[in-house]
Design an enzyme around this catalytic site. Structure first.
Site, PDB file in Angstrom:
ATOM      1  N   GLY A 154     -11.845  12.716  18.663  1.00  9.71           N
ATOM      2  CA  GLY A 154     -11.737  11.584  19.599  1.00  9.71           C
ATOM      3  C   GLY A 154     -10.329  11.340  20.099  1.00  9.71           C
ATOM      4  N   HIS A 155      -9.495  12.360  20.062  1.00  5.44           N
ATOM      5  CA  HIS A 155      -8.054  12.234  20.348  1.00  5.44           C
ATOM      6  C   HIS A 155      -7.773  11.625  21.729  1.00  5.44           C
ATOM      7  CE1 HIS A 155      -3.984  14.515  19.768  1.00  5.44           C
ATOM      8  NE2 HIS A 155      -3.820  13.221  19.935  1.00  5.44           N
ATOM      9  N   TYR A 165      -9.556   2.905  13.806  1.00  2.19           N
ATOM     10  CA  TYR A 165      -8.319   2.110  13.787  1.00  2.19           C
ATOM     11  C   TYR A 165      -8.239   1.197  15.007  1.00  2.19           C
ATOM     12  CZ  TYR A 165      -3.454   1.013  14.873  1.00  2.19           C
ATOM     13  OH  TYR A 165      -2.304   0.352  15.246  1.00  2.19           O
ATOM     14  N   ASP A 183      -2.254  -9.508  -0.777  1.00  3.31           N
ATOM     15  CA  ASP A 183      -3.147  -8.869   0.201  1.00  3.31           C
ATOM     16  C   ASP A 183      -3.538  -9.925   1.236  1.00  3.31           C
ATOM     17  OD1 ASP A 183      -5.359  -7.786   1.523  1.00  3.31           O
ATOM     18  OD2 ASP A 183      -6.187  -6.886  -0.307  1.00  3.31           O
ATOM     19  N   THR A 219      -1.800  -3.252  19.512  1.00  7.33           N
ATOM     20  CA  THR A 219      -1.430  -1.906  19.957  1.00  7.33           C
ATOM     21  C   THR A 219      -2.019  -1.580  21.325  1.00  7.33           C
ATOM     22  OG1 THR A 219      -1.768   0.442  19.487  1.00  7.33           O
ATOM     23  CG2 THR A 219      -3.397  -1.051  18.579  1.00  7.33           C
ATOM     24  N   ASP A 220      -1.360  -0.686  22.037  1.00 10.78           N
ATOM     25  CA  ASP A 220      -1.914  -0.232  23.328  1.00 10.78           C
ATOM     26  C   ASP A 220      -3.208   0.564  23.137  1.00 10.78           C
ATOM     27  OD1 ASP A 220      -0.837   2.102  22.236  1.00 10.78           O
ATOM     28  OD2 ASP A 220       0.493   2.530  23.929  1.00 10.78           O
ATOM     29  N   GLU A 221      -3.459   1.010  21.880  1.00  9.25           N
ATOM     30  CA  GLU A 221      -4.670   1.813  21.645  1.00  9.25           C
ATOM     31  C   GLU A 221      -5.945   1.024  21.891  1.00  9.25           C
ATOM     32  OE1 GLU A 221      -4.819   4.400  18.305  1.00  9.25           O
ATOM     33  OE2 GLU A 221      -2.669   4.765  18.329  1.00  9.25           O
ATOM     34  N   THR A 258       0.876  -1.174   0.000  1.00  7.83           N
ATOM     35  CA  THR A 258       0.000   0.000   0.000  1.00  7.83           C
ATOM     36  C   THR A 258       0.917   1.229   0.000  1.00  7.83           C
ATOM     37  OG1 THR A 258       0.001   0.267   2.399  1.00  7.83           O
ATOM     38  CG2 THR A 258      -1.645  -1.244   1.480  1.00  7.83           C
ATOM     39  N   ASN A 265       3.755   3.525  21.244  1.00  8.24           N
ATOM     40  CA  ASN A 265       4.200   4.184  20.002  1.00  8.24           C
ATOM     41  C   ASN A 265       5.653   3.865  19.692  1.00  8.24           C
ATOM     42  OD1 ASN A 265       1.797   5.706  20.818  1.00  8.24           O
ATOM     43  ND2 ASN A 265       2.355   7.052  19.122  1.00  8.24           N
ATOM     44  N   LYS A 324      -8.315  -2.966  15.419  1.00  4.60           N
ATOM     45  CA  LYS A 324      -7.233  -3.753  16.036  1.00  4.60           C
ATOM     46  C   LYS A 324      -7.777  -4.599  17.186  1.00  4.60           C
ATOM     47  CE  LYS A 324      -3.341  -3.616  15.161  1.00  4.60           C
ATOM     48  NZ  LYS A 324      -2.559  -4.421  14.172  1.00  4.60           N
ATOM     49  N   ALA A 355       0.825  -6.713   9.112  1.00  6.73           N
ATOM     50  CA  ALA A 355       0.080  -6.030   8.046  1.00  6.73           C
ATOM     51  C   ALA A 355      -1.158  -5.355   8.609  1.00  6.73           C
ATOM     52  CB  ALA A 355      -0.318  -7.031   6.963  1.00  6.73           C
TER      53      ALA A 355
END
Ligand code: NAD
Ligand code: TDX
Length: 340
Positions: A279-280, A154, A60, A126-128, A37, A183, A158, A83
């Site tokens: 939404g930060h 996002y 893909d 991710t920690d998000e 991508t 991060n 995840k 990916a």
């Protein structure tokens, strides 16, 4: 000797992981599957393209037939899935591709692992997925027990992928592990993410767009430390387990931006405060006690050293990011890969 399928290996962390593994485990064979991508860059892998123990396949992860064929031919022992669509701002603009790649793509990979048999499937998360922490509670951290509480399309995609991995472990006994890291920063990061964006803008004397007041906090992890953690999880991790990876290295965005300007000898007048991200998330902070106690992992790179190395890398590799920015990279791909 193991066959390791690395998906998303032409991106930032995946490519660093491939370099790390080829160095640490030269007896293993790496197969990199990447859709290329906008975030995937074959030039990043150019130095290893002809290695006897490396193979690149453009595909893909959400293409069931292609993935099936790759598993039938390559017979991977281990799959490490990097990916993903990875940029929060793009997910706010267009969530669909995030669900397609991050959720459906993960399911296709899990199905192939189930069908062909696998020693380990590792999901890079991710920690998000834990949402965010308040700025005024520096005593709070994400642990592996923190409930999932996502903010952006996002992070929701995840988290969905993580839940699918758990479901395949519980339902089919698939030997999965999951890591959730903070991060990352370091070489080969696409210049849409905070640190490389600020470096390349500062070098061009362009405005440095800081969201809101720049008070949001991230827990920065040097990419090589992350790669070492994944290697340890593959070697000694327990299947079905989640491992948080981060390093008590919290910094406010504005302080990072000022530090970069100082290192490059550029004026703070380049800083431009812009409308905040929707939404930060305010603060991410990982408690890495579990991976430290179970696998002996600790981050080794101090932020002062890591950011210096990163800035130097962007200074020494201008052609890498200038080609991406100028659109040259797309032509390069067609030239290099169009007829394969
Ligand atoms: P990146 O955007 O730099 O690279 C992603 C790679 O995946 C690219 O090479 C891209 O071509 C490839 N890709 C995208 N869609 C694909 C598809 N459908 N099929 C095959 N390949 C596809 O991302 P990154 O920063 O290297 O992140 C790697 C992983 O780590 C992601 O899963 C991300 O969610 C996770 N993560 C990243 C960070 C970070 O700070 N960068 C932090 C925590 C977790
Ligand atoms: O131009 C910018 N200005 C700005 O202030 C950009 C691109 C970002 N920011 C802020 C937003 C965040 O608070 O900087 C912080 C870091 O932003 P990103 O680099 O976009 O990272 P983040 O949103 O924290 O997500 C990253 O870490 C977790 C990765 O992109 C994800 O893939 C990973 O899961």
């Amino acid at each position: 000797m193991k066959n390791i399928l690395v998906t998303g290996g032409a991106g930032f962390i995946g490519s660093n992981f491939i370099f790390y593994m080829l160095k640490q485990h030269p007896e293993d064979r790496i197969i990199c599957l990447d859709k290329l991508t906008y975030a995937g860059n074959l030039q990043t892998l150019a130095l290893i393209m002809n290695n006897y123990n490396f193979k690149f396949i453009k595909a893909d992860i959400a293409d069931r037939q292609a993935v099936d064929e790759i598993f039938a031919v390559e017979k991977p022992d281990i799959v490490v899935n990097f990916a993903a669509e990875s940029h929060v701002d793009r997910s706010i603009e267009n969530p669909g591709i995030f669900l397609q790649t991050n959720v459906m793509g993960t399911q296709v990979l899990l199905d192939a692992c189930h069908k062909y048999g696998i020693e380990r499937y590792h999901q890079v998360s991710t920690d998000e997925v834990y949402g965010d922490l308040p700025l005024d509670r520096s005593d709070l951290f994400f642990t592996e027990q923190t409930p999932l509480h996502t903010s952006s399309p996002y992070s929701a995609s995840k988290a969905a992928a993580d839940l699918l991995c758990n479901a395949y472990f519980r339902t089919y006994g698939l030997p999965i592990t999951i890591s959730r890291c903070s991060n990352n920063y370091g070489p080969y990061q696409f210049p849409e993410k905070l640190i490389p964006l600020m470096i390349v803008n500062a070098l061009a004397d362009k405005p440095l767009p800081v969201y809101g007041e720049g008070l949001n906090v991230r827990d920065w992890l040097y990419v090589e430390d992350h790669c070492r953690a994944i290697d340890l999880i593959l070697e000694n991790g327990e299947v079905g387990q989640v491992y948080n990876i981060g390093g008590h290295n919290e910094m406010r965005n504005i302080d990072i931006v000022k530090l970069i300007l100082q290192a490059l000898g550029k004026p703070e007048s380049l800083i431009t405060f812009v409308t905040d991200r929707k939404g930060h998330d305010m603060r991410y902070a990982i408690d890495p006690t579990f991976i430290h106690e179970k696998l002996g992992w600790l981050p080794e790179t101090k932020f002062a050293d890591g950011i210096q190395k990163t800035i130097e890398w962007y200074l020494d590799n201008k052609s890498w990011w200038q080609e991406i920015l100028s659109g040259e990279y797309q032509k390069y791909c067609e030239r290099m890969y169009g007829n394969r």
